[in-house]
Design an enzyme around this catalytic site. Structure first.
Site, PDB file in Angstrom:
ATOM      1  NE  ARG A  83      61.685   7.855 104.515  1.00 54.05           N
ATOM      2  CZ  ARG A  83      62.087   8.913 103.789  1.00 54.05           C
ATOM      3  NH1 ARG A  83      61.894   8.849 102.687  1.00 54.05           N
ATOM      4  NH2 ARG A  83      62.493   9.777 104.667  1.00 54.05           N
ATOM      5  CG  HIS A 122      57.489   9.755 106.575  1.00 57.01           C
ATOM      6  ND1 HIS A 122      58.204  10.646 106.438  1.00 57.01           N
ATOM      7  CD2 HIS A 122      57.880   8.687 107.084  1.00 57.01           C
ATOM      8  CE1 HIS A 122      59.542  10.097 106.534  1.00 57.01           C
ATOM      9  NE2 HIS A 122      59.300   8.979 107.399  1.00 57.01           N
ATOM     10  N   GLY A 170      47.535  11.640 111.730  1.00 52.53           N
ATOM     11  CA  GLY A 170      46.683  10.175 111.414  1.00 52.53           C
ATOM     12  C   GLY A 170      46.902   9.859 110.089  1.00 52.53           C
ATOM     13  CB  SER A 192      47.550  14.951 105.187  1.00 52.00           C
ATOM     14  OG  SER A 192      48.350  14.169 106.185  1.00 52.00           O
ATOM     15  CG  ASN A 237      57.349  13.417 104.301  1.00 54.01           C
ATOM     16  OD1 ASN A 237      58.052  12.835 105.104  1.00 54.01           O
ATOM     17  ND2 ASN A 237      56.273  14.298 104.672  1.00 54.01           N
ATOM     18  CG  HIS A 266      64.585   1.308 109.347  1.00 59.10           C
ATOM     19  ND1 HIS A 266      64.907   1.938 110.663  1.00 59.10           N
ATOM     20  CD2 HIS A 266      63.509   2.317 109.101  1.00 59.10           C
ATOM     21  CE1 HIS A 266      64.499   3.230 110.831  1.00 59.10           C
ATOM     22  NE2 HIS A 266      63.517   3.337 109.913  1.00 59.10           N
TER      23      HIS A 266
END
Length: 317
Positions: free
Chosen positions: A59, A63, A69, A73, A91, A188
């Site tokens: 995940r 994210h 991109g 980050s 998040n 998932h």
């Protein structure tokens, strides 16, 4: 003549830029040949004490790539007045950042200043899948780390309440197809969802219906049992499929039985093309694994704005 020269010059510059930024599985072959194994060791160690690590790492990668991109980050901590991505609403439940920290520390000891945090996130996501019984693959490497991380930009992440047209737009903006959407949604198969992510389907679904009619009635009842309306239980929720720590195609099988959690999962059954793909992957794990590898490599190649290798994944120099 000048126009021709300028055109040639720009072409050469573009070629140089492309070659410089092109990702390759062999990027660290000479500068840090142990990179893959060092990351794998960090993921294995974390998994030995926490079964939720694989889902968290997969995940985290998704994210990261969907905002600015694949530039790591998502790893940066908030500082001063700047609220970073990891503190954005979608998040807040991300975790296992320590796995990336541990891998980075080990890599800095072996190959100082060489392996980017963005590549570590991508490698860790691959290991999360492979070590959970899924496929493995050669991860193209050479990403650079970004310096900007803004919580407000997490609004760009596709929400669990999205319908198929919203999902198509979100994925399409990142160069991903409807096929990629169906395949990557299969991620998932690992993990857990908090009540808030699917509350819209089991309480006050519409003015006419209390519960989403596409949900299997007994499944809906079980969800209402763990997630009653207005629940304030912090950790209440449900596993994403019946084998939450194994990477398999049970997610697709449950989706076809009306046993998916998110509106965005159910949305995959609302167009003939995506529904056909769901059925295809529900019936063949081999086909699904092959497709998943291709779509993961494609997603993990979404170009970021990074231009450096962070020494500490949580902060810029």
């Amino acid at each position: 003549m000048n126009v021709h020269f300028l055109s040639l010059f720009l072409t050469i510059i573009l070629v140089i830029l492309f070659n410089t930024e092109a990702l390759s599985p062999h990027y660290y072959d000479h500068s840090c040949p142990q990179a893959d194994q060092i990351v794998t060791n960090a993921v294995k160690k974390a998994m030995s004490t926490d079964k939720t690590v694989p889902a968290a790492l997969l995940r985290m990668h998704f994210h990261d790539c969907f905002v600015r991109g694949c530039d790591a980050s998502v790893l940066l901590d908030s500082k001063g007045k700047n609220k970073a991505e990891k503190d954005g609403p979608p998040n807040i439940s991300l975790h296992a950042f320590y796995v990336i920290d541990n891998a980075k520390k080990a890599l800095e000891e072996q190959c100082p200043g060489v392996v980017s945090c963005a590549d570590i996130v991508s490698l860790a996501a691959r290991d999360a899948v492979a070590l959970s019984g899924g496929p493995t693959w050669e991860v193209p490497k050479g990403r650079k780390d970004g310096r900007v991380s803004k919580a407000i930009e997490t609004r760009q992440l596709p929400a669990p309440t999205f319908n198929i047209s919203q999902l198509q737009q979100s994925f399409g903006q990142r160069g991903l197809s409807m096929h990629d959407l169906v395949v990557l949604s299969g991620g998932h198969t690992l993990g857990f969802a908090h009540c808030s992510s699917f509350q819209n389907r089991i309480n006050n679904f519409s003015t006419q219906k209390q519960v989403d009619p596409t949900l299997n009635p007994s499944f809906a009842a079980s969800l209402k049992g763990v997630c009653p309306a207005h629940t304030k239980a912090k950790n209440a929720g449900a596993t994403m499929d019946a084998s939450t720590t194994s990477f398999d195609n049970i997610y697709y099988k449950m989706l076809m039985q009306g046993k998916s959690l998110f509106s965005s999962d159910q949305a995959l059954l609302t167009t003939p093309s995506t529904k056909k793909l769901v059925a295809k992957y529900a019936s063949s794990m081999e086909e699904y694994e092959r497709a998943f590898v291709k779509s993961m490599i494609k997603m993990s190649s979404i170009s970021g704005n990074g231009n450096e290798v962070r020494l500490n994944c949580r902060r810029v120099r």
